[in-house]
Design an enzyme around this catalytic site. Structure first.
Site, PDB file in Angstrom:
ATOM      1  N   ARG A 171       5.961  -9.821  27.231  1.00 22.37           N
ATOM      2  CA  ARG A 171       4.890  -8.963  26.715  1.00 22.37           C
ATOM      3  C   ARG A 171       5.090  -8.748  25.223  1.00 22.37           C
ATOM      4  O   ARG A 171       6.124  -8.240  24.788  1.00 22.37           O
ATOM      5  CB  ARG A 171       4.893  -7.608  27.445  1.00 22.37           C
ATOM      6  CG  ARG A 171       3.737  -6.675  27.080  1.00 22.37           C
ATOM      7  CD  ARG A 171       3.845  -5.400  27.913  1.00 22.37           C
ATOM      8  NE  ARG A 171       2.688  -4.550  27.749  1.00 22.37           N
ATOM      9  CZ  ARG A 171       2.562  -3.616  26.807  1.00 22.37           C
ATOM     10  NH1 ARG A 171       3.544  -3.425  25.934  1.00 22.37           N
ATOM     11  NH2 ARG A 171       1.481  -2.873  26.738  1.00 22.37           N
ATOM     12  N   SER A 240      -1.755  -4.303  37.151  1.00 20.15           N
ATOM     13  CA  SER A 240      -1.374  -2.910  36.971  1.00 20.15           C
ATOM     14  C   SER A 240      -2.360  -2.004  37.704  1.00 20.15           C
ATOM     15  O   SER A 240      -3.574  -2.243  37.670  1.00 20.15           O
ATOM     16  CB  SER A 240      -1.391  -2.539  35.482  1.00 20.15           C
ATOM     17  OG  SER A 240      -0.463  -3.296  34.759  1.00 20.15           O
ATOM     18  N   LYS A 269       3.067   2.687  27.036  1.00 22.83           N
ATOM     19  CA  LYS A 269       1.668   3.001  27.335  1.00 22.83           C
ATOM     20  C   LYS A 269       1.331   4.332  26.671  1.00 22.83           C
ATOM     21  O   LYS A 269       1.053   5.331  27.333  1.00 22.83           O
ATOM     22  CB  LYS A 269       1.445   3.081  28.856  1.00 22.83           C
ATOM     23  CG  LYS A 269       1.664   1.777  29.591  1.00 22.83           C
ATOM     24  CD  LYS A 269       0.549   0.777  29.326  1.00 22.83           C
ATOM     25  CE  LYS A 269       0.718  -0.496  30.134  1.00 22.83           C
ATOM     26  NZ  LYS A 269      -0.368  -1.459  29.900  1.00 22.83           N
TER      27      LYS A 269
END
Length: 337
Positions: A171, A240, A269
């Protein structure tokens, strides 16, 4: 006559080679995957090959004068992991069948056609086998590392892999595609060296470019149906989820696993409200596919997540910024065992 004898020797050697390779694959299908259908397919092909292995072909064998018996290569002396064993033998079978197909054209057209058809059977078997293998590895992976940008990216990931990690997601939101491609390519090689799965976050194009084992998608990414069409049925697709409704929809879309969280607020996040342990408890009672609790989980709180019902967790900072990623990985795995 000498030419015919040489052709028979070639057929003899490759009939043996193909059958030996099939037996190796069959044993894993039988004992490793407990898959009767795939094991039976291997067995049927071995028996078919035996029928073409006539006494006349066998009689041409001349092991004493075979100049190839002493030939070897360093790669044949060691296998890095299970996948390398399976792929080496699948290639061995396919090569042998191609040789059988070409040389048998000189003596028996039906023999050649049978070998051609069998070769395509093995291609299908390869696809099924690697798919089963990857999904089995996914189901056995209790710890999932999602990478974050760090200077020593490869060293951190390899250290975690040495600690027993079997699932990695690449990521990186803020980098050029050139760098992403380079990093993803190297990480995939590292993961496969340790018989671990390698997934790419969000980017289906990047996953295809480096031949990753799959992708992980968010709620605003491409629909699962489109991702499956692009990636094919053999790749792993995760998604997710932050609430029961998203979980229900992801399962209905036939993803291979889901992320459950964020359990705790996390800078990964930023601004996203934590779903909390209550959602973990809900997943434990209702999820019908593999799931990973994710979001702010580390050595200090993983036991609470496990008590809430999680058997699999995904982490980022707990490993990526650790002084000793290998040791942290081993500690987390112990808490999940």
């Amino acid at each position: 006559m000498e030419q015919k004898q040489a052709i028979y020797r070639i057929l003899d050697a490759n009939l043996d080679r193909a059958r030996e390779g099939l037996r190796i694959i069959e044993e894993w299908c039988r004992f490793g995957l407990n898959n009767q259908t795939m094991a039976e397919s291997c067995k049927q092909m071995r028996q078919e090959l035996s029928q073409w292995h006539s006494p006349e072909i066998r009689a041409a064998r001349d092991t004493v004068n075979d100049v190839g018996t002493t030939l070897t290569h360093p790669k044949e002396e060691k296998r890095e992991n299970l996948d390398s064993v399976l792929l080496a033998n699948l290639c061995r079978i396919q090569e042998a069948l191609r040789v059988l197909e070409e040389y048998s054209k000189l003596i028996n057209g039906k023999f050649a056609l049978t070998m051609k058809q069998m070769r395509y059977q093995v291609y299908t078997l390869e696809s099924q086998l690697m798919n089963k293998n990857n999904h089995q590895l996914l189901s056995q992976s209790s710890l999932y590392l999602v990478t974050s940008p760090v200077e020593n990216l490869y060293e951190v990931v390899e250290s975690a892999l040495q600690g027993g990690l079997k699932l990695v997601q690449y990521r990186h939101k803020d980098e050029t595609d050139v760098v992403r491609y380079e990093q993803a390519s190297k990480l995939k090689q590292l993961c496969h060296k340790y018989n671990a799965l390698f997934l790419v976050n969000d980017r289906i194009d990047l996953a295809l470019a480096v031949n990753a084992d799959g992708v992980h998608l968010g709620q605003t990414d491409l629909p699962i149906s489109v991702a499956r069409q692009l990636l094919g049925k053999d790749k792993i697709i995760g998604k997710s989820t932050t609430n029961p409704e998203e979980m229900k929809n992801a399962i209905a879309d036939q993803v291979d696993y889901i992320g459950v969280g964020p359990v705790y607020e996390t800078p990964t996040k930023a601004g996203k409200k934590a779903a909390g342990l209550e959602y973990v408890r809900y997943a434990q009672e209702n999820a019908s596919i593999p799931w990973f609790a994710i979001g702010g989980i580390d050595e200090t709180n993983i036991e609470d997540v496990v008590k809430a019902g999680a058997t699999n967790v995904a982490v980022v900072r707990a490993i990526m910024v650790a002084d000793n990623p290998k040791e942290v990985t081993q500690n987390l795995l112990k808490k999940l065992s």
